[in-house]
Design an enzyme around this catalytic site. Sequence first.
Site, short mmCIF file in Angstrom:
data_model
loop_
_atom_site.label_atom_id
_atom_site.label_comp_id
_atom_site.label_asym_id
_atom_site.label_seq_id
_atom_site.Cartn_x
_atom_site.Cartn_y
_atom_site.Cartn_z
N SER A 33 0.84 -1.28 -0.12
CA SER A 33 -0.16 -0.17 -0.03
C SER A 33 0.98 1.42 0.10
CB SER A 33 -0.80 -0.06 1.37
OG SER A 33 -1.39 1.31 1.31
N TYR A 52 -2.48 -1.16 10.31
CA TYR A 52 -2.33 -1.65 9.08
C TYR A 52 -1.35 -1.19 7.95
CZ TYR A 52 -4.19 -1.34 4.14
OH TYR A 52 -4.33 -1.73 2.68
N1 LIG Z 1 -8.43 0.09 -2.22
C1 LIG Z 1 -7.31 0.67 -1.84
O1 LIG Z 1 -7.46 1.93 -1.77
C2 LIG Z 1 -6.05 0.04 -1.40
C3 LIG Z 1 -4.89 0.56 -1.29
C4 LIG Z 1 -3.75 0.35 -0.75
C5 LIG Z 1 -3.84 -1.14 -0.66
N2 LIG Z 1 -5.05 -1.92 -0.65
C6 LIG Z 1 -4.74 -3.48 -0.65
O2 LIG Z 1 -5.32 -3.97 -1.69
C7 LIG Z 1 -5.53 -5.38 -1.31
C8 LIG Z 1 -7.29 -5.59 -2.02
O3 LIG Z 1 -7.98 -4.45 -1.75
P1 LIG Z 1 -9.32 -4.31 -2.20
O4 LIG Z 1 -9.40 -2.55 -2.27
O5 LIG Z 1 -9.62 -4.84 -3.22
O6 LIG Z 1 -10.41 -4.29 -1.13
P2 LIG Z 1 -11.97 -5.09 -0.96
O7 LIG Z 1 -12.39 -4.92 -2.03
O8 LIG Z 1 -12.25 -4.85 0.21
O9 LIG Z 1 -11.17 -6.66 -0.99
C9 LIG Z 1 -10.47 -7.34 0.12
C10 LIG Z 1 -10.11 -8.74 -0.28
O10 LIG Z 1 -9.63 -9.34 0.93
C11 LIG Z 1 -10.42 -10.44 1.39
N3 LIG Z 1 -10.34 -10.40 3.01
C12 LIG Z 1 -10.69 -9.46 3.69
N4 LIG Z 1 -10.61 -10.30 5.38
C13 LIG Z 1 -10.36 -11.43 4.90
C14 LIG Z 1 -10.25 -12.35 5.76
N5 LIG Z 1 -10.42 -12.50 7.19
N6 LIG Z 1 -9.95 -13.72 5.32
C15 LIG Z 1 -9.72 -13.83 3.95
N7 LIG Z 1 -9.72 -12.89 3.08
C16 LIG Z 1 -10.18 -11.77 3.56
C17 LIG Z 1 -11.82 -9.93 1.09
O11 LIG Z 1 -12.69 -11.20 1.27
P3 LIG Z 1 -14.37 -10.96 1.73
O12 LIG Z 1 -15.10 -10.61 0.57
O13 LIG Z 1 -14.48 -12.27 2.11
O14 LIG Z 1 -14.35 -9.86 2.77
C18 LIG Z 1 -11.68 -9.38 -0.19
O15 LIG Z 1 -11.64 -10.63 -1.14
C19 LIG Z 1 -5.83 -5.53 0.14
O16 LIG Z 1 -4.51 -6.03 0.58
C20 LIG Z 1 -5.59 -3.85 0.39
O17 LIG Z 1 -5.03 -3.79 1.83
C21 LIG Z 1 -6.13 -1.53 -1.11
#
Ligand SMILES: NC(=O)c1ccc[n+]([C@@H]2O[C@H](COP(=O)([O-])OP(=O)(O)OC[C@H]3O[C@@H](n4cnc5c(N)ncnc54)[C@H](OP(=O)(O)O)[C@@H]3O)[C@@H](O)[C@H]2O)c1
Length: 256
Positions: free
Chosen positions: A147, A161
Amino acid sequence: MFNPKLFENHNVVVTGASRGIGLEVARQFLDCGARVAVHIGRSADRALPDFLLTAVEDRRAFLIAADFATSAGTRQLADKVLGNFERVHVLVNNAGTMIGRFPADALTDEQYEAIVQLNQTSVVEVTRALLPALRAAQGAAIVNTVSISALTGGSPGSAVYSASKAFVATYSKALARELAPDGIRVNCVSPGTIETDFHQRYSSPEKLEQTRKSIPLQRLGTAEDCAPTYLFLAAPLLSGYITGQVLEINGGQLIC
Ligand SMILES: NC(=O)c1ccc[n+]([C@@H]2O[C@H](COP(=O)([O-])OP(=O)(O)OC[C@H]3O[C@@H](n4cnc5c(N)ncnc54)[C@H](OP(=O)(O)O)[C@@H]3O)[C@@H](O)[C@H]2O)c1
């Protein structure tokens, strides 16, 4: 746009692919001919997009539900992957979330442990469990999602985080050196502010608009903006001489 043969005969694992960035990464790997183990998050009982259901029917994808809140969940994922794939050519460790915004003085032991287990420990556990299959693939790639907050520290309430993402970035650099003799490359994708459910949960519309205005490209990112970088870093043909790097996908939000 996609080369339908780029990942032909390649076994790919994508965690956190129930939605957001991971789902789009899984879709693009499928479009490029891969067989994909799609970790659909915590629950098997969810509506899935048609492309994924079709890929399952065609045996190009199989779905795994596993909760990474405990080590039993990462073990469950690894066992299912290894039951289907003898070799793993690409591992994308993407599952993660902030869980909540916790002021430093109010953070409980349980909250701290939950954030670290999901965003940090699960990456170590899944990687360790799949390493023999990655070695067997000869020329494998690991791509970890970190991130922008690993560099900036993130916004209030996200200290643990953000630090957990910095852990994964450093862990990846160390692994890149350690696993190079096995032909395994290890890199990270570092998203900026990406419009997924993530920010629906943790950021107000006002905060997002303020962020948008501060971004040189004047827009928030999308999962589609991020996914091609995972494919780039996974493909030896495109990035065979790149390892131990973090690629920032943020519209210029952080330039340093
Ligand atoms: N969006 C941003 O701006 C951003 C920025 C920097 C980094 N990131 C990182 O990018 C990655 C993807 O994020 P995203 O934006 O696509 O978010 P998202 O739409 O919330 O997706 C998160 C994914 O992680 C899974 N997850 C969450 N908690 C879990 C658990 N306890 N066990 C297994 N799986 C779990 C979720 O599954 P469920 O559907 O079961 O919850 C979902 O598939 C993450 O690592 C996040 O930290 C995101």
